[in-house]
Scaffold this active site. Structure first.
Site, short mmCIF file in Angstrom:
data_model
loop_
_atom_site.label_atom_id
_atom_site.label_comp_id
_atom_site.label_asym_id
_atom_site.label_seq_id
_atom_site.Cartn_x
_atom_site.Cartn_y
_atom_site.Cartn_z
N GLU A 164 15.24 15.28 65.67
CA GLU A 164 15.54 16.53 64.91
C GLU A 164 14.24 16.77 63.92
O GLU A 164 13.36 16.05 63.67
CB GLU A 164 16.79 16.30 63.93
N ASN A 220 23.25 24.29 60.13
CA ASN A 220 22.17 24.17 61.01
C ASN A 220 21.38 25.56 60.90
O ASN A 220 21.67 26.52 60.30
CB ASN A 220 22.79 23.92 62.48
N ASP A 224 21.80 25.14 67.45
CA ASP A 224 21.35 24.04 66.53
C ASP A 224 20.55 24.60 65.58
O ASP A 224 20.38 25.71 65.14
CB ASP A 224 21.16 22.88 67.37
#
Length: 296
Positions: free
Chosen positions: A16, A147, A203
């Site tokens: 991430e 997100n 995302d």
């Protein structure tokens, strides 16, 4: 489009928050479940990683050097020269049910980081802002997995997605005060995973120098590029079903770096997509924006 390359050489559990540090000419990212911060210098090939005490989820370049890391336990400063970690502010939530998730620094140097409400039984996630060492709550509820944060080049728009509800919103943004408007619908995606048109859920994201919004579609195996008015401009197929976030890097900011996740993916999926969990890179035809820097 150029070839997609693997630059991590190993699978992350939940890769991430890729972050390009222009002054260092280096890419940073986190492995949330692996509890590590990674750094890669493309020119030299040098790699480094730092273990974290709790799950790291978002990174910010710190004006005084090093990084600000959003951890389950709160905000901390990582000295990337010594590896030392110092608390900046403790977690402003119940760590038993909640952790930080996606985050981005705005043009004024504030670090915005949303949370994930892990039981996923109610939309109880929150948005926090770290400003000059102090944490304030920007809003609460209405989302489960915060997100997709991003800011337009003119600083007048902030983007945000709630992965669980498959939506992306745009807010009018005031750089001077940090105030935001009520959300405007930007994109809505199918929530029916069995539908023929199901393309994943939004995302992490990044905004390029032309104001286009690039969204990683988790379980969709692609990156979607939207114009500021929401028009779909194109997509990039990713050799992993679960891209998690993108950022622009390289000397001309035309390398798109893509993190992906392997956690809870089936053996069959990993066999079909052997780059699952890896960090990928591909050349694109538009430059990104230089990362904003957190001002302590």
């Amino acid at each position: 489009m150029s070839e997609i390359k693997d630059i991590s050489q190993q699978a992350m559990q939940v890769g991430e928050c890729p972050l390009w540090h222009s002054e260092e000419a280096a890419l940073y990212w986190v492995d949330i479940d692996g509890r590590a911060v990674h750094r890669y210098h493309p020119e030299s090939g040098a790699r480094q990683q730092w273990s974290m005490p709790t799950e790291p989820s978002a990174l910010a370049i710190n004006a005084g050097g090093g990084l600000i890391v959003a951890l389950r336990s709160g905000f901390a400063h990582l000295d990337t020269n010594t590896g030392s970690l110092a608390e900046v502010a403790p977690a402003p939530f119940d760590m038993a049910t909640t952790r930080f998730n996606d985050g981005k620094v705005d043009p004024a140097g504030r670090f915005w980081v949303g949370t994930i409400y892990e039981p996923r039984t109610t939309p109880s996630a929150e948005m926090f802002v770290l400003e000059k060492g102090q944490v304030r709550k920007a809003w609460s509820g209405g989302m489960t997995v915060s997100n997709g944060l991003g800011f337009s080049p003119d600083g007048r728009s902030m983007y945000h997605s709630d992965t669980t509800s498959h939506r992306i919103d745009r807010f009018d943004f005031d750089v001077a005060s940090g105030a935001i408007s009520e959300p405007h619908a930007f994109q809505r995606f199918s929530t029916d995973k069995k539908a023929a048109d199901y393309g994943g859920r939004p995302d992490g994201a990044a905004v390029d120098s032309e104001g286009n919004y690039w969204s990683a579609m988790f379980e969709g195996g692609k990156i979607l590029r939207f114009a500021p008015d929401g028009t779909l401009l194109g997509e990039i197929a990713v050799p992993a079903r679960c891209p998690t976030m993108v950022t622009f890097g390289g000397p001309d900011l035309r390398t798109l770096y893509i993190t992906t996740a392997s956690h809870n993916r089936s053996p069959e999926e990993i066999a079909a997509y052997p780059l699952t969990g890896h960090v990928l890179a591909v050349q694109v035809d538009v430059a990104g924006q230089k990362e904003n820097v957190y001002q302590a």
